[in-house]
Motif scaffolding. Structure first.
Motif, PDB file in Angstrom:
ATOM      1  N   ALA A 276     -10.141  -0.810   7.793  1.00 20.07           N
ATOM      2  CA  ALA A 276      -9.147  -0.470   6.774  1.00 20.07           C
ATOM      3  C   ALA A 276      -7.770  -0.266   7.394  1.00 20.07           C
ATOM      4  N   VAL A 277      -7.717   0.418   8.548  1.00 25.80           N
ATOM      5  CA  VAL A 277      -6.424   0.645   9.199  1.00 25.80           C
ATOM      6  C   VAL A 277      -5.832  -0.678   9.692  1.00 25.80           C
ATOM      7  N   LEU A 278      -6.643  -1.502  10.348  1.00 27.63           N
ATOM      8  CA  LEU A 278      -6.149  -2.797  10.823  1.00 27.63           C
ATOM      9  C   LEU A 278      -5.628  -3.651   9.676  1.00 27.63           C
ATOM     10  N   THR A 279      -6.406  -3.724   8.601  1.00 30.23           N
ATOM     11  CA  THR A 279      -5.996  -4.544   7.461  1.00 30.23           C
ATOM     12  C   THR A 279      -4.760  -3.976   6.789  1.00 30.23           C
ATOM     13  N   SER A 280      -4.700  -2.648   6.666  1.00 31.31           N
ATOM     14  CA  SER A 280      -3.543  -2.018   6.016  1.00 31.31           C
ATOM     15  C   SER A 280      -2.257  -2.330   6.764  1.00 31.31           C
ATOM     16  N   VAL A 281      -2.282  -2.194   8.086  1.00 29.36           N
ATOM     17  CA  VAL A 281      -1.087  -2.464   8.877  1.00 29.36           C
ATOM     18  C   VAL A 281      -0.699  -3.937   8.781  1.00 29.36           C
ATOM     19  N   ALA A 282      -1.683  -4.834   8.856  1.00 32.79           N
ATOM     20  CA  ALA A 282      -1.392  -6.266   8.785  1.00 32.79           C
ATOM     21  C   ALA A 282      -0.800  -6.645   7.433  1.00 32.79           C
ATOM     22  N   VAL A 283      -1.432  -6.192   6.354  1.00 38.45           N
ATOM     23  CA  VAL A 283      -0.964  -6.561   5.010  1.00 38.45           C
ATOM     24  C   VAL A 283       0.382  -5.908   4.710  1.00 38.45           C
ATOM     25  N   ALA A 284       0.563  -4.674   5.131  1.00 39.28           N
ATOM     26  CA  ALA A 284       1.845  -4.004   4.879  1.00 39.28           C
ATOM     27  C   ALA A 284       2.990  -4.705   5.584  1.00 39.28           C
ATOM     28  N   THR A 285       2.695  -5.343   6.712  1.00 40.55           N
ATOM     29  CA  THR A 285       3.756  -5.985   7.491  1.00 40.55           C
ATOM     30  C   THR A 285       4.075  -7.384   7.013  1.00 40.55           C
ATOM     31  N   VAL A 286       3.050  -8.188   6.728  1.00 40.32           N
ATOM     32  CA  VAL A 286       3.288  -9.615   6.442  1.00 40.32           C
ATOM     33  C   VAL A 286       2.686 -10.087   5.126  1.00 40.32           C
ATOM     34  N   GLY A 287       2.048  -9.203   4.358  1.00 36.91           N
ATOM     35  CA  GLY A 287       1.432  -9.622   3.123  1.00 36.91           C
ATOM     36  C   GLY A 287      -0.023 -10.034   3.329  1.00 36.91           C
ATOM     37  N   ALA A 288      -0.655 -10.443   2.239  1.00 39.46           N
ATOM     38  CA  ALA A 288      -2.080 -10.797   2.275  1.00 39.46           C
ATOM     39  C   ALA A 288      -2.238 -12.259   2.655  1.00 39.46           C
ATOM     40  N   ILE A 289      -2.884 -12.489   3.800  1.00 40.09           N
ATOM     41  CA  ILE A 289      -3.121 -13.850   4.292  1.00 40.09           C
ATOM     42  C   ILE A 289      -4.622 -14.082   4.308  1.00 40.09           C
TER      43      ILE A 289
END
Length: 363
Positions: A276-289
């Protein structure tokens, strides 16, 4: 879909079934080490090559001059435009693509084992929908300002979605089926809130901008965000590697894992928090890929076997290489217009996933 796609022995419950199951093929240690070194070299070459790619030409000599100047090795003054283009725009973007690709691939690998679901990906927990709702709250409702506000809102929304997931699971436990179903419900809830906010408050330009962000783009990447991802992603990978043996056991089912001395609930909770933390940081930075966390683990598992102490680092490197080149393609395919990288990953990921299923005899 069950974990039959992950492990042939997962069809039989219990430790006895696991013990009697035929051994799952895995690459020899020397071959695994060679593959790991090869992927590290490929990633380094990909980062250098992708930094050159764009609407403006950057030669290898220009790249070397900028790198030398930044490392204090060059004496010749650099053109400010070249220095800014390479150091401030392209290199952070390429490094961000590598870090996000690695994070998403690790999350997909972990969740496919924890949930015993071959279709699990990093957005299974509803985190991406929460991030979208948080970003929309900032952009549409004026809860913040600028890129920092959007990133902060998306991160807050993602973590809120995960908190709602845990709240709904507090009585029913962390059974894999319940985690999957509850994640779908949470995702749909925050998707509905996003749509409602857009319909109620946004104009056409804002809706277009939010939609572009939701599809994913590396364009906003800057050094401060790269530093955050460069800290979070290796820590998440390290935490997952510490649980590699537990992941191997969980892929055969909770009963088998418990019979082998694994604290199933505690391990699942830890791994869900990490993803959840990894995904949250990734999505918050660049959006949902999409598709990175779905297709990369399957491809690496097919080549290197299912043992997670090997699978996790190889998946991280493969995900990084995949997203670096996908982002490069998104930049130049329809230049000067940039395509959201999530569109490119979907166009590439769908046929690759169908190919994996076909090779496994599931299609």
């Amino acid at each position: 879909m069950s974990a039959d796609l992950l492990h042939p022995a997962a069809r039989a419950p219990g430790a006895a079934a696991a013990a009697s199951a035929p051994p799952v093929p895995s690459a020899p240690p020397r071959a695994r080490a060679g593959t790991l070194v090869a992927l590290v070299l490929v990633l380094a070459a990909s980062v250098a090559a992708a930094t050159r790619i764009g609407t403006a030409d950057v030669g290898w000599s220009d790249l070397g001059r900028v790198a030398g100047a930044r490392l204090g090795l060059g004496t010749e003054p650099l053109p400010p435009l070249l220095d800014s283009l390479v150091w401030d725009l392209r290199l952070p973007r390429v490094l961000m693509a590598a870090l996000v690709g690695a994070a998403l691939a690790v999350c997909g690998t972990v969740l496919q084992a924890v949930t015993r679901n071959a279709l699990a990906d990093p957005y299974l927990l509803g985190v991406s929908s929460g991030a979208g709702a948080g970003a929309v709250a900032v952009v549409v409702l004026g809860a913040g300002a600028g890129a920092v506000g959007v990133t902060g809102g998306a991160l807050a929304g993602a973590l809120l979605a995960f908190a709602v997931l845990l709240l709904l699971l507090r009585r029913t436990g962390l059974d894999s089926v319940r985690v999957v179903l509850t994640g779908v419900v949470v995702g749909q809830l925050f998707t509905a809130l996003t749509s409602l906010a857009l319909m109620a408050s946004a104009d056409a330009d804002t809706t277009r901008a939010v939609t572009h962000w939701l599809l994913g783009s590396m364009a906003p990447a800057r050094w401060d965000a790269v530093v955050v991802c460069a800290v979070v992603t290796p820590l998440g990978l390290a935490a997952a590697l510490l649980c590699a043996n537990a992941l191997d056991a969980l892929a055969f089912g909770a009963d088998t894992a418990a019979s082998l001395g694994i604290g199933v609930r505690r391990t699942r909770m830890l791994l869900l928090v990490v993803t959840a933390v990894l995904t949250s940081v990734a999505v918050a930075t660049v959006g949902a890929i999409g598709f990175v966390g779905l297709i990369v683990p399957h491809g690496v598992r097919f080549l290197a076997g299912p043992l997670h102490r090997t699978l996790l680092p190889l998946a991280a490197l493969a995900g990084a290489v995949f997203l670096v080149w996908t982002d490069a393609l998104a930049r130049v395919a329809f230049a000067p217009r940039e395509v959201p990288v999530g569109v490119i990953t979907a166009l590439i990921g769908v046929p690759l996933f169908l190919l994996v299923l076909r090779r496994r005899g599931e299609l």
